[in-house]
Scaffold this motif. Structure first.
Motif, PDB file in Angstrom:
ATOM      1  N   ASN A 141       0.857  -1.188   0.000  1.00 43.88           N
ATOM      2  CA  ASN A 141       0.000   0.000   0.000  1.00 43.88           C
ATOM      3  C   ASN A 141       0.891   1.236   0.000  1.00 43.88           C
ATOM      4  N   CYS A 150      -5.000   5.614  -6.214  1.00 49.96           N
ATOM      5  CA  CYS A 150      -5.998   5.339  -5.177  1.00 49.96           C
ATOM      6  C   CYS A 150      -7.392   5.332  -5.794  1.00 49.96           C
ATOM      7  N   SER A 201     -10.415   3.797  -5.368  1.00 56.40           N
ATOM      8  CA  SER A 201     -11.671   3.897  -4.624  1.00 56.40           C
ATOM      9  C   SER A 201     -11.850   5.280  -4.016  1.00 56.40           C
ATOM     10  N   LEU A 261      -0.155   1.073  -5.810  1.00 57.55           N
ATOM     11  CA  LEU A 261      -1.571   1.109  -5.455  1.00 57.55           C
ATOM     12  C   LEU A 261      -1.730   1.651  -4.040  1.00 57.55           C
ATOM     13  N   VAL A 297      -4.794   2.631  -0.766  1.00 59.33           N
ATOM     14  CA  VAL A 297      -6.147   2.679  -0.218  1.00 59.33           C
ATOM     15  C   VAL A 297      -6.585   4.126  -0.028  1.00 59.33           C
ATOM     16  N   ASN A 333     -12.434   6.340   2.007  1.00 58.02           N
ATOM     17  CA  ASN A 333     -12.537   4.988   1.449  1.00 58.02           C
ATOM     18  C   ASN A 333     -12.840   4.080   2.630  1.00 58.02           C
ATOM     19  N   LEU A 373      -6.697  -3.338   0.958  1.00 62.71           N
ATOM     20  CA  LEU A 373      -5.904  -3.100  -0.242  1.00 62.71           C
ATOM     21  C   LEU A 373      -6.235  -4.126  -1.312  1.00 62.71           C
ATOM     22  N   GLU A 411      -8.669  -3.130  -3.915  1.00 60.99           N
ATOM     23  CA  GLU A 411      -8.275  -2.048  -4.810  1.00 60.99           C
ATOM     24  C   GLU A 411      -7.756  -2.567  -6.153  1.00 60.99           C
ATOM     25  N   MET A 413     -10.804  -2.693  -8.276  1.00 66.84           N
ATOM     26  CA  MET A 413     -11.248  -1.329  -8.543  1.00 66.84           C
ATOM     27  C   MET A 413     -10.337  -0.652  -9.560  1.00 66.84           C
ATOM     28  N   ALA A 414      -9.041  -0.900  -9.476  1.00 64.66           N
ATOM     29  CA  ALA A 414      -8.110  -0.293 -10.429  1.00 64.66           C
ATOM     30  C   ALA A 414      -8.394  -0.762 -11.847  1.00 64.66           C
TER      31      ALA A 414
END
Length: 492
Positions: free
Chosen positions: A105, A334, A336, A360, A362, A368, A373, A376, A379-380
């Motif tokens: 993270n 990030c 989200s 990446l 959070v 968020n 993590l 994510e 989401m990415a």
């Protein structure tokens, strides 16, 4: 497959042998093994490859391995720091599991775990304005339990290394940074803590209220003190410190300039971190106040370089991307948080294509509410496909960003981020044969496109932090109670 020759006379260590897992190394060649093995001696990976582990790895404990019976040297082997004597071998059957590097993270605000669910429908500037008054009341006694909660959730989602950006230090609040370091140590997680700061209050044209800022001199001195107290430059370091003025709209140009000079004058490769180009409002602020885009402004102050990473970087034009690439400046993506605050979608495919280091993040749990993590990655992929089309970002692209990309952003690609001989054993073993994922065509898609798989084992420096979906070093119920109590105190 490769092995190392043990060094004579070293202390005994535990050997961990993981077999039969789908191994995704995220190494430069993209090696994957459908039924592979990884062998770990102490903190270091000593073998990785297809099929079962080599005989020497299993026989070591049975024969109380010593210098008289070293592991054989295979083609491509290295001779380095693997200890001679193996105290015992722990074998892990990875059948039905996906083995990846531990997730990294690259941007969080751990203290914000205490203020989740507030200002739910606000953009960044309004959200910050709503939360500054509450944050002005934080203390080490409340931040510690909050950080422990956020770190625990990160670990349970596959995170082995956490970069925390803390920039609010109310007068009389105690040893806030120390409380964050203690929380990470309790769980056994690797921490990249930053000593953040704000010195541009509202009366000087900044966004934060005056009661939330420090003087420039105090911020610089506290940053130097944090490095002296906590920063470990060693290869296996569990705690590193970066210097991190908060953002162009909350710090003066003097603080940015002097912080960069300070970090580069200190021993131990001290890195720099800040927020950059997060929102259109930030762009407008910089253009109005400085006559520059955020990237141009930060560049003039010495804030582009391969020792710098910035959070978000949503609104970068082609010239800014080229400048990031030319200087090696890193980005913490990030997705989200960017969606929650309607900041936009960062141009991650373009950044990667240009060679920009991308990790990446959070981001703060108050922007968020999930501190995971692992989620994510999905989401990415989805966010970047919304912007760039179905082929804009693959699941393996996201896994790279969350592992080796993150290690590069934090300046630790030599020891973290991939499953390779000689690297540190920060690994995540995910169960993908349960009801959510059984029969999936690609185990990597289980992690990057499906629901977050259960975490069977999380290793940091070869030591278990999570086992069978539960924390090894702390009680989750006690952590939850601590969070509730800290929130109660903060709300008054």
């Amino acid at each position: 497959m490769s092995a190392v020759l043990p060094a004579a006379g070293a202390a005994p260590v535990i050997r961990t042998v993981i077999e039969n897992a789908y191994v995704v190394t995220v190494d430069p060649g993209g090696a994957e093994y459908e039924r592979g093995h990884v062998v770990i001696d102490g903190a270091e990976i000593v073998a990785v490859g297809p099929g079962a582990a080599p005989g020497w790895a299993i026989d070591a404990a049975e024969s109380a391995a010593s210098a008289a019976s070293p592991a054989p040297v295979l083609r491509g082997a290295t001779t380095a720091s693997v200890p001679t004597r193996i105290e015992r071998v722990e074998r892990v059957d990875g059948s039905g599991h996906l083995l990846t590097p531990g997730l990294i993270n690259t941007h969080h605000h751990l203290y914000q775990w205490l203020t989740r669910g507030v200002a739910q429908d606000a953009i960044l500037f309004d959200w910050l304005t709503a939360l500054y008054p509450t944050w002005s009341r934080i203390t080490a006694d409340t931040v510690g339990p909050g950080a422990l909660g956020a770190l625990a959730v990160g670990a349970l989602s596959g995170c082995t290394t956490m970069a925390d950006h803390h920039y609010v230090f109310p007068r009389g609040s105690g040893d806030i940074l120390g409380s964050i370091v203690d929380a990470a140590s309790t769980l056994g997680m690797r921490l990249h803590a930053t000593r953040g700061s704000m010195d541009l209050g509202a009366s000087q044209g900044g966004l934060p209220p005056d009661f939330a800022v420090e003087t420039t001199a105090d911020a610089l001195q506290a940053s130097a003190d944090a490095v002296a107290r906590f920063h470990d430059p060693s290869r296996e370091a569990m705690v590193k410190i970066a210097i991190a003025p908060c953002s162009p709209f909350s710090v003066t140009g003097d603080l940015l300039r002097e912080a960069a000079v300070l970090a580069r004058s200190l021993d131990g490769a001290v890195r720099l971190h800040t927020h950059g180009s997060e929102t259109v409002e930030e762009d407008a602020y910089c253009l109005e106040r400085f006559g520059r885009t955020p990237t141009q402004y930060l560049d003039e102050l010495g804030w582009l370089g391969d020792d710098v990473w910035m959070a978000h970087c949503v609104h970068l034009d082609d010239a800014a991307i080229a400048r990031f690439a030319a200087t090696g400046t890193g980005v913490a993506h990030c997705p989200s948080s960017n969606a929650r605050l309607s900041a936009g979608i960062a141009p991650v495919p373009q950044l990667l294509a240009a060679g920009v280091p991308v990790g990446l993040g959070v981001d703060g749990s108050a922007s968020n509410e999930s501190g995971q993590l692992g989620t994510e990655l999905r989401m990415a992929v989805l966010a970047n496909r919304l912007r760039g089309g179905a082929s804009a970002m693959s699941g393996r692209d996201a896994l790279y960003v969350a592992t080796r990309g993150g290690a590069r952003v934090l300046g630790r690609e030599a020891e973290l981020g991939s499953i390779e001989v000689g690297k540190l054993a920060d690994l995540a073993l995910w169960r993908v044969d349960g009801v959510e994922h059984a029969g999936i065509a690609d185990p990597v898609a289980a992690l990057t496109l499906g629901a977050l798989p259960p975490l069977e084992l999380l290793l940091v420096n070869g030591r278990a932090v999570v086992r069978e979906g539960a924390l090894v070093n702390a009680d989750e119920g006690a952590i939850a109670r601590g969070v509730r109590e800290a929130v109660g105190v903060l709300r008054g």
